[in-house]
Design a protein around this motif. Structure first.
Motif, PDB file in Angstrom:
ATOM      1  N   SER A 334       0.832  -1.208   0.000  1.00 36.78           N
ATOM      2  CA  SER A 334       0.000   0.000   0.000  1.00 36.78           C
ATOM      3  C   SER A 334       0.867   1.258   0.000  1.00 36.78           C
ATOM      4  O   SER A 334       0.468   2.290  -0.554  1.00 36.78           O
ATOM      5  CB  SER A 334      -0.933   0.010   1.209  1.00 36.78           C
ATOM      6  OG  SER A 334      -0.210   0.114   2.420  1.00 36.78           O
ATOM      7  N   ASN A 337       2.874   1.371  -3.481  1.00 38.04           N
ATOM      8  CA  ASN A 337       1.981   1.745  -4.592  1.00 38.04           C
ATOM      9  C   ASN A 337       1.229   3.048  -4.337  1.00 38.04           C
ATOM     10  O   ASN A 337       0.211   3.313  -4.975  1.00 38.04           O
ATOM     11  CB  ASN A 337       0.986   0.619  -4.850  1.00 38.04           C
ATOM     12  CG  ASN A 337       1.651  -0.605  -5.439  1.00 38.04           C
ATOM     13  OD1 ASN A 337       2.601  -0.497  -6.216  1.00 38.04           O
ATOM     14  ND2 ASN A 337       1.168  -1.791  -5.074  1.00 38.04           N
ATOM     15  N   GLU A 338       1.721   3.873  -3.422  1.00 36.58           N
ATOM     16  CA  GLU A 338       1.017   5.119  -3.109  1.00 36.58           C
ATOM     17  C   GLU A 338       0.829   6.002  -4.342  1.00 36.58           C
ATOM     18  O   GLU A 338      -0.260   6.543  -4.579  1.00 36.58           O
ATOM     19  CB  GLU A 338       1.775   5.902  -2.030  1.00 36.58           C
ATOM     20  CG  GLU A 338       1.065   7.175  -1.604  1.00 36.58           C
ATOM     21  CD  GLU A 338       1.800   7.937  -0.512  1.00 36.58           C
ATOM     22  OE1 GLU A 338       1.250   8.949  -0.026  1.00 36.58           O
ATOM     23  OE2 GLU A 338       2.933   7.532  -0.154  1.00 36.58           O
ATOM     24  N   LYS A 340       0.937   4.951  -7.384  1.00 35.22           N
ATOM     25  CA  LYS A 340       0.222   4.163  -8.387  1.00 35.22           C
ATOM     26  C   LYS A 340      -1.280   4.139  -8.105  1.00 35.22           C
ATOM     27  O   LYS A 340      -2.092   4.158  -9.039  1.00 35.22           O
ATOM     28  CB  LYS A 340       0.770   2.735  -8.404  1.00 35.22           C
ATOM     29  CG  LYS A 340       0.326   1.890  -9.581  1.00 35.22           C
ATOM     30  CD  LYS A 340       1.071   0.562  -9.592  1.00 35.22           C
ATOM     31  CE  LYS A 340       0.678  -0.277 -10.801  1.00 35.22           C
ATOM     32  NZ  LYS A 340       1.419  -1.567 -10.832  1.00 35.22           N
ATOM     33  N   ASN A 341      -1.641   4.107  -6.841  1.00 38.21           N
ATOM     34  CA  ASN A 341      -3.052   3.976  -6.450  1.00 38.21           C
ATOM     35  C   ASN A 341      -3.752   5.311  -6.245  1.00 38.21           C
ATOM     36  O   ASN A 341      -4.970   5.349  -6.039  1.00 38.21           O
ATOM     37  CB  ASN A 341      -3.171   3.146  -5.170  1.00 38.21           C
ATOM     38  CG  ASN A 341      -2.728   1.709  -5.366  1.00 38.21           C
ATOM     39  OD1 ASN A 341      -2.728   1.198  -6.482  1.00 38.21           O
ATOM     40  ND2 ASN A 341      -2.339   1.050  -4.283  1.00 38.21           N
ATOM     41  N   ASN A 342      -3.001   6.400  -6.282  1.00 36.99           N
ATOM     42  CA  ASN A 342      -3.584   7.740  -6.098  1.00 36.99           C
ATOM     43  C   ASN A 342      -3.154   8.642  -7.246  1.00 36.99           C
ATOM     44  O   ASN A 342      -2.043   8.505  -7.759  1.00 36.99           O
ATOM     45  CB  ASN A 342      -3.104   8.350  -4.778  1.00 36.99           C
ATOM     46  CG  ASN A 342      -3.565   7.567  -3.563  1.00 36.99           C
ATOM     47  OD1 ASN A 342      -4.672   7.764  -3.077  1.00 36.99           O
ATOM     48  ND2 ASN A 342      -2.720   6.664  -3.073  1.00 36.99           N
ATOM     49  N   ASP A 343      -4.027   9.553  -7.623  1.00 34.90           N
ATOM     50  CA  ASP A 343      -3.700  10.454  -8.728  1.00 34.90           C
ATOM     51  C   ASP A 343      -3.785  11.928  -8.312  1.00 34.90           C
ATOM     52  O   ASP A 343      -3.944  12.807  -9.145  1.00 34.90           O
ATOM     53  CB  ASP A 343      -4.597  10.192  -9.937  1.00 34.90           C
ATOM     54  CG  ASP A 343      -6.086  10.317  -9.618  1.00 34.90           C
ATOM     55  OD1 ASP A 343      -6.431  10.941  -8.584  1.00 34.90           O
ATOM     56  OD2 ASP A 343      -6.901   9.783 -10.386  1.00 34.90           O
TER      57      ASP A 343
END
Length: 387
Positions: A334, A337-338, A340-343
């Protein structure tokens, strides 16, 4: 706002509650233009082609809300401008040292002015080449000249590249003259050094100079001697720039880890950030997410606020958008991938910085990311707080 009160700042900004920030007129919003991004516009292109490309690029970033461009005009011991001290860059001409058919920096200065942008000349002081082949350098490259003479110790060759010796007085003089040349010949607003200082910890790089220092009664240990040498270079550059044009600023963009800067790169960033006579601003590259295990964004910003009494700008990692950050944690996906998972991380970072009075701007790395597909949503959200 004091460093200790920053804990009260709300960082849970979302795209839904994002609003345009009211920036002061002197608040810096810059984007870095790397040498390889500029090379794509310069190398093999006619003057007219480059002029159009850079004008379009500068117009675009101005429309996005940036007010400054920081262009990498000396990435190695070479120049993307007319220089008496450094050969032309192989990123601008076919072979390092070939004659420039036009002056890219002059064109960029005009393009910046036409678009209402400030322009900074970004320089790497010590790095000579990413190759370890001395023969690949131009004959008038001072690294090659020194290496093939009695001044060979001015240059240090490793498996990963070639570097100037930071303890060499000749090297310091070259760097100072090179900075002064830009300040004198180009209408830049600032000269900007990046985060490369001592390239290695090996005792070999400056053994000759340190031995001479000790033999002359010097009492500093090797680490303090190295910091003294880098401090001397920085202060001499600052003084020389001001002697030529007091309106030109001198800024430094160090790596964000203050302890590592001091102990490994021998860069005394706390001194530069607090004492007079070293630089006009400091811009640490805080290329981390909010949840990074080792250098979480908020915590790292607060550390820099705590050591700085001059304008503090923050470098932001747009290049990480949409990607896994494998160095952010060991196993926690988590966190890795911070980005990657947030824009909306860059948007939230900009908003957070706007609440801290000691922070007077931000720099985004880098221009090419503005068109990168992985960065598209991050850029869209960033623009919501840019104007």
């Amino acid at each position: 706002m004091s460093a200790c009160s920053l804990d009260a700042v709300n960082t849970e900004f979302t795209t839904e509650n994002a609003s345009i920030i009211k920036y002061d007129s002197d608040y810096v919003k810059s984007v870095w233009f790397t040498y390889y991004e500029l090379s794509d516009m310069i190398k093999g292109r006619r003057s007219e082609e480059f002029t159009k490309s850079i004008k379009d690029a500068f117009k675009r970033v101005a429309e996005m809300g940036f007010n400054t461009v920081t262009v990498q005009v000396r990435p190695f011991a070479d120049a993307l401008y007319e220089s008496d001290y450094y050969p032309s860059s192989s990123y601008a001409v076919k072979k390092q040292g070939d004659k420039l058919s036009y002056d890219p920096l002059s064109i960029m200065c005009n393009a910046a002015k036409d678009n209402g942008l400030k322009i900074e000349a970004w320089v790497n002081p010590y790095r000579v080449s990413n190759s370890n082949d001395i023969d690949s350098l131009a004959d008038n490259n001072m690294a090659k000249v020194w290496y093939n003479s009695k001044k060979k110790s001015n240059v240090y060759v490793t498996k990963k590249g070639i570097y100037f010796n930071p303890a060499s007085k000749d090297v310091i003089e070259l760097i100072v003259d090179g900075a002064g040349e830009i300040a004198e010949n180009y209408p830049v607003d600032s000269i900007h050094f990046d985060d490369y200082f001592y390239p290695v910890k090996s005792k070999k790089i400056d053994s000759k100079e340190y031995k001479a220092y000790v033999n002359n009664g010097g009492k500093k240990n090797l680490a303090d001697f190295r910091r003294y040498c880098v401090n001397n270079m920085i202060s001499e550059v600052y003084t020389h720039i001001k002697e030529i044009n007091s309106n030109v600023k001198f800024g430094i963009s160090p790596a964000s880890n203050i302890k590592n800067d001091y102990e490994t790169l021998y860069a005394d960033v706390e001194k530069w950030a607090s004492d007079d006579g070293f630089c006009d601003y400091i811009c640490p590259q805080i290329y981390f997410g909010f949840r990074n295990i080792y250098q979480p964004f908020m915590f790292t910003v607060k550390k820099w606020v705590g050591i700085t009494n001059k304008p503090l700008y923050i470098g932001l990692p747009l290049y990480k958008a949409g990607k896994a950050d494998k160095y952010a944690a060991q196993e926690d996906k988590s966190i890795i991938n911070e980005f990657k998972n947030n824009d909306n991380i860059i948007m939230r970072q900009i908003t957070y910085l706007s609440k801290i009075e000691e922070v007077r701007g931000f720099y985004v790395f880098s221009y090419g990311c503005l068109d990168n597909k992985l960065c598209k949503k991050e850029v869209e959200n960033m623009l919501k707080v840019m104007q």
